[in-house]
Design an enzyme around this catalytic site. Structure first.
Site, PDB file in Angstrom:
ATOM      1  CG  PHE A   1      35.196   8.924   7.966  1.00  0.00           C
ATOM      2  CD1 PHE A   1      34.551  10.001   8.544  1.00  0.00           C
ATOM      3  CD2 PHE A   1      36.230   8.310   8.661  1.00  0.00           C
ATOM      4  CE1 PHE A   1      34.916  10.455   9.799  1.00  0.00           C
ATOM      5  CE2 PHE A   1      36.602   8.750   9.921  1.00  0.00           C
ATOM      6  CZ  PHE A   1      35.935   9.827  10.486  1.00  0.00           C
ATOM      7  CG  ASP A   2      30.618   8.534   1.427  1.00  0.00           C
ATOM      8  OD1 ASP A   2      31.038   7.721   0.590  1.00  0.00           O
ATOM      9  OD2 ASP A   2      30.090   9.618   1.136  1.00  0.00           O
ATOM     10  CE  LYS A   3      36.853  10.027  -2.896  1.00  0.00           C
ATOM     11  NZ  LYS A   3      36.681  11.375  -3.441  1.00  0.00           N
ATOM     12  CB  THR A   4      32.020  11.875  -2.516  1.00  0.00           C
ATOM     13  OG1 THR A   4      32.997  11.102  -3.205  1.00  0.00           O
ATOM     14  CG2 THR A   4      31.690  13.110  -3.304  1.00  0.00           C
TER      15      THR A   4
END
Lengths: 635, 73
Positions: A307-310
């Site tokens: 996953f990317d965070k933002t």
């Protein structure tokens, strides 16, 4: 010929009636009436089959209808009218049932297409006129009232409305939109009144692109389908040659024509595609766009999600979570001053502060005389407001401007950072007056969605982010991720994905589709989350989540598994049918009519099995809508 | 190059695809043909000078597939 097609259903019904009469007569001992009824039934039901066979033959196409025609002629030649009439009837009746049930598996997409708007109310020459939706051009001013459909993609000029965006996002809870908000074609105004400026019309709207994408996706084939296609293209001619051989060797016409009937590969050809059509349709209706059968296949095998965070695990919308002051100046007073300074900044943190000030109804003149000031790249801003000099930014900015940090302030800032915030220092006239904390909230459904995906078979979940280590650690810990890596560039992310693939994982990368594009492109499966689906996301990703909800990702994952299961069941059933039929015919226990019956029944069974996918998992998606909303200030 | 989309009645046999595609591709002026089985649509690219859309529609009808609607762009 068209009239024959139109009356095919009537012909089927009449021939069924004649079949009944024939059987009754035969039971009552009247052989002649029985034969007569069955002969008429055969002739009647043969007409549409012969016509189709002829049409195909004229185009030099080798069709199933031709095989059945030959078999029927053979049965008539043998004077076995029971067989000939039952075979023709079953073939027509099967065709009718297939058409009806196939329509059901395609119904998801059809329901979506039916949501397309037909007309639009636009202002032309100062008057509101209703015109067909094709006649709307970009730049038109469009009016939509309660109960009306938005006919174009555009921006709200004035008014306010609750919009049901189910056509785009699959989410039927209305969203409130006001001036300057974007609206999409085919969404419905639940209540309210809006005037919009048309930006994209016709085939350029997001809705039109979704339809096009799903249509193309349903046509694309999985490896299984390609294999079955090949198999059936060998199977049919092979059985035909076999039937000729059987006739040449045994001189048994009955056995030979039975072979012709079972040569139709039926369930084999249709079994796998109906599953993927139903699966893709289910996705589209729930706001999950899957770009084809192959994607479903790969996604079902994914064991690692990165996953990317933002914007993926978090909302991607930073909010002010706390304001701490160290002097007698009040919170709002300081915020107002800082916000005026930040109007010159284009940084998203600066804009978050301005937004917060406006939300608190503080006076922030946006369009008045420009504020005197400068942006210090990577540090913050310096500005002069009402004769005060302001320095707003990170520690580096405080250092370079020789503004001392008290121990209290330093400890407070570190505490805020460990809690997942970005701390912004605000100094007035060389003295630190306060710290503004900004944080991006974790999505409300993140916890539930990740848990559901782990239960469905994801072994590793990893987060990659460009953000600072403290925040990354906090998010990773809260969500129970297996690992996280902070302060990465887009290239770092792509390299990490590549490394995991080389290590033997089947990797899905989930991001917002813009700055994660390289990582999304190298992953086995690229997932993009984007509100309303940005064009870029729809192009680069394999799967697009239209409602911007993590719960949809979990739905997509279990859907892909269910679809592949369904496809396997259908393939097994189809192959078994072929084996049973072949053996049955060879040992002489399956005859013409029985062969046709088993064949049609197997086709119907695989379609009915695929139809189960249309309703798959509706319950779980609904539950996700009940997740309580956490107020940003509570964390 | 002109593009057209013809909506047919629901297609039930995958073999219909080949029948329509090969026939249309043999027609002069037709650049490419794609039959979408699941949506029962024919997507076609053709040269308006050599062949009219109405002619293509006629060909599809003659093959035994009634055309419900057409969209030329």
């Amino acid at each position: 010929m068209e009239t024959i097609n139109k009356h095919k259903n009537h012909i089927t019904a009449i021939s069924f009636g004649l079949l009944l009469i024939g059987f009754l007569a035969s039971i009552m001992g009247s052989g002649e009436i029985s034969d007569l009824a069955l002969i008429i039934a055969t002739i009647l039901a043969s007409i549409p089959i012969f016509v189709k066979a002829y049409q195909a033959l004229r185009m030099k196409a080798f069709s199933i209808d031709l095989l059945v025609s030959i078999a029927v002629l053979g049965a008539v030649y043998l004077q076995d009218y029971t067989e000939s009439s039952v075979v023709t009837f079953l073939f027509l009746f099967g065709d009718y049932l297939e058409a009806r049930t196939l329509e059901k598996t395609r119904s998801s997409l059809k329901e979506l297409v039916d949501m397309a708007p037909q007309e639009a109310t636009v202002i032309r020459g100062g008057e509101a006129v209703i015109i067909p939706v094709e006649a709307v051009v970009a730049g038109d001013q469009v009016i939509v009232r309660s109960g009306g459909k938005v006919p174009v993609d555009g921006r709200i000029l004035s008014g306010q409305a609750a919009l049901n965006e189910a056509a785009i996002t699959g989410e039927s809870i209305p969203a409130t939109k006001r001036a300057d908000d974007r609206v999409f074609s085919s969404t419905m105004v639940d209540n309210g009144y809006i005037e919009i400026i048309a930006e994209k019309v016709g085939n350029d709207t997001t809705f039109a692109k979704i339809i096009e994408l799903v249509e193309e996706a349903q046509e694309s084939k999985t490896k299984t389908e390609k294999f079955l296609d090949k198999f059936s293209s060998i199977y049919t001619p092979a059985i035909v040659i076999l039937s000729i051989l059987v006739y040449v060797i045994t001189r048994d016409l009955r056995l030979a024509i039975t072979f012709l009937v079972i040569a139709c590969p039926g369930a084999l050809v249709i079994g796998a595609p109906v599953s993927s059509v139903a699966g893709i349709g289910n996705g589209a209706k729930n706001g999950v766009l899957v770009k084809g059968g192959e994607i479903i296949d790969t996604f079902s095998k994914v064991d690692m999600i990165i996953f990317d965070k933002t914007g993926t695990l978090t909302k991607g919308k930073p909010e002010v979570t706390a304001i701490k002051t160290f002097t007698k100046r009040s919170e709002n007073e300081l915020l107002g001053l800082v916000a005026r300074a930040e109007t010159i900044s284009e940084h998203h943190l600066g804009q978050t502060i301005v937004k917060e000030a406006l939300a608190r109804r503080l006076h922030v003149p946006l369009n008045s005389a420009p504020v005197m000031g400068e942006v210090v790249k990577g540090s913050g801003i310096l500005a002069t407001i009402n004769g005060h000099t302001l320095a707003v930014g990170n520690r580096r900015l405080m250092d370079s401007n020789h503004i001392p940090l008290s121990q209290e302030a330093a400890e407070y800032a570190e505490g805020q950072e460990k809690a997942g915030n970005t701390a912004i220092f605000a100094a007035v006239d060389g003295e630190l007056e306060g710290i503004i904390s900004i944080a991006d909230q974790i999505r409300e459904d993140a916890h539930a969605a990740l848990k559901a995906m782990r239960n469905s078979g994801i072994k590793k979940m990893i987060m990659l982010t460009g953000d600072n280590r403290h925040t990354a650690e906090l998010v990773a810990r809260k969500l129970g991720l297996d690992d996280y890596f902070a302060e990465l560039t887009p290239e770092d992310k792509a390299n990490y994905v590549k490394k995991q693939k080389e290590a033997g994982h089947v990797v899905a990368m989930a991001g917002d589709g813009i700055n994660d594009a390289p990582a999304i492109a190298v992953a086995d499966i690229g997932l993009a989350m984007g509100e309303g689906g940005t064009d870029v996301a729809m192009e680069t990703a394999d799967i697009v989540l239209m409602a911007d909800k993590l719960m949809q990702m979990s739905h997509a994952y279990s859907l892909s598994k269910a679809t592949m299961r369904n496809m396997k069941q259908n393939t097994t059933l189809a192959v078994l049918t072929v084996v049973v039929l072949l053996i049955g015919v060879l040992i002489g226990s399956v005859h013409l009519a029985a062969g046709m019956f088993i064949h049609e029944a197997s086709v119907l069974l695989v379609i009915l099995n695929a139809m189960r996918l249309i309703r798959f998992n509706n319950r779980r998606t609904k539950e996700s809508r009940k997740v309580p909303v956490i107020h940003p200030y509570e964390i | 190059m002109t593009k057209a989309v013809f909506q047919l009645e629901p297609l039930t046999c995958p073999s219909c695809i080949k029948k329509i595609e090969t026939t249309l591709n043999k027609t002069t002026g037709v650049e490419s043909t794609r039959v979408l089985f699941n949506t029962s649509k024919v997507k076609i690219e053709f040269d308006e000078v050599q062949v009219k859309a109405s002619k293509i529609e006629e060909t599809i009808k003659k093959l035994g597939y009634p055309v419900l609607s057409s969209k030329v762009s």
